[in-house]
Design a protein around this motif. Sequence first.
Motif, mmCIF file in Angstrom:
data_model
loop_
_atom_site.group_PDB
_atom_site.id
_atom_site.type_symbol
_atom_site.label_atom_id
_atom_site.label_comp_id
_atom_site.label_asym_id
_atom_site.label_seq_id
_atom_site.Cartn_x
_atom_site.Cartn_y
_atom_site.Cartn_z
ATOM 1 N N ASP A 130 10.450 -13.821 7.765
ATOM 2 C CA ASP A 130 9.744 -14.872 8.216
ATOM 3 C C ASP A 130 8.224 -15.061 7.780
ATOM 4 N N ASP A 131 7.917 -15.645 9.085
ATOM 5 C CA ASP A 131 5.953 -15.668 8.381
ATOM 6 C C ASP A 131 5.351 -14.861 9.134
ATOM 7 N N ASP A 132 5.765 -13.890 10.487
ATOM 8 C CA ASP A 132 5.026 -13.037 10.715
ATOM 9 C C ASP A 132 4.822 -11.560 9.378
ATOM 10 N N ARG A 138 1.279 -9.903 2.960
ATOM 11 C CA ARG A 138 -0.652 -10.268 2.294
ATOM 12 C C ARG A 138 -0.995 -9.648 2.870
ATOM 13 N N ARG A 139 -1.046 -9.114 4.436
ATOM 14 C CA ARG A 139 -2.771 -7.919 4.456
ATOM 15 C C ARG A 139 -2.443 -7.524 4.238
ATOM 16 N N VAL A 147 -9.154 -6.694 -0.937
ATOM 17 C CA VAL A 147 -9.583 -8.785 -0.954
ATOM 18 C C VAL A 147 -9.780 -8.543 0.805
ATOM 19 N N GLU A 148 -10.977 -9.287 0.832
ATOM 20 C CA GLU A 148 -11.575 -10.023 1.848
ATOM 21 C C GLU A 148 -9.996 -10.549 2.669
ATOM 22 N N PRO A 149 -9.958 -10.167 3.935
ATOM 23 C CA PRO A 149 -9.140 -11.456 4.431
ATOM 24 C C PRO A 149 -9.064 -12.714 4.478
ATOM 25 N N ASP A 150 -8.568 -13.601 4.289
ATOM 26 C CA ASP A 150 -8.483 -14.844 4.157
ATOM 27 C C ASP A 150 -8.407 -15.132 6.147
ATOM 28 N N PRO A 151 -10.166 -15.918 6.466
ATOM 29 C CA PRO A 151 -9.891 -16.236 7.559
ATOM 30 C C PRO A 151 -8.786 -17.495 8.204
#
Length: 168
Positions: A130-132, A138-139, A147-151
């Motif tokens: 699911d989306d979570d 991705r995290r 990679v820096e997290p995408d805000p």
Amino acid sequence: IVARLDATRIGAWRGLQAVVGQIERGLDEELRADWDIPLGWFDVLASLQRLGGRARPLDVAADLRLPPSSLSRRLDRLQEEGWIARHRDLPDADLRAVEIELTRTGRRLWREMNVSYRRALQAQFAIHLDDDDVADVRRILDLLFGVEPDPDPDPDSDPDGPDDPPRV
């Protein structure tokens, strides 16, 4: 504090390797069944598409996270099929400098194969998350790749679009 490499972490690593291998084998089987073309060849066409249709082999290898030496045989075969072209007409470049480009036939093939690829990826990967779950994956990938997290991630963007290379 540095985490200790214990049996749980080794098991997680082996599990990750196993699931990636299983999904890649499934994708390869689908592409071979539909197109008689292996996943590795499709990956090169998709990489060139992501890189704007023309790139240096080193850039394609970096995009695919492959050693450059493992790419040359694939490029030879794709060129033999007429799906890519090599160009040595770079200004002020040494004679070894080359760029590869998707041909019109290669671009059409990528577009048609991408339907099979996305269908297989949906069935073997996306349908289970699911989306979570996707956000968690991705995290974790961003963490592992440094990679820096995408805000403000856009969940509806197409990661394989020509202007949107993958983050990892």
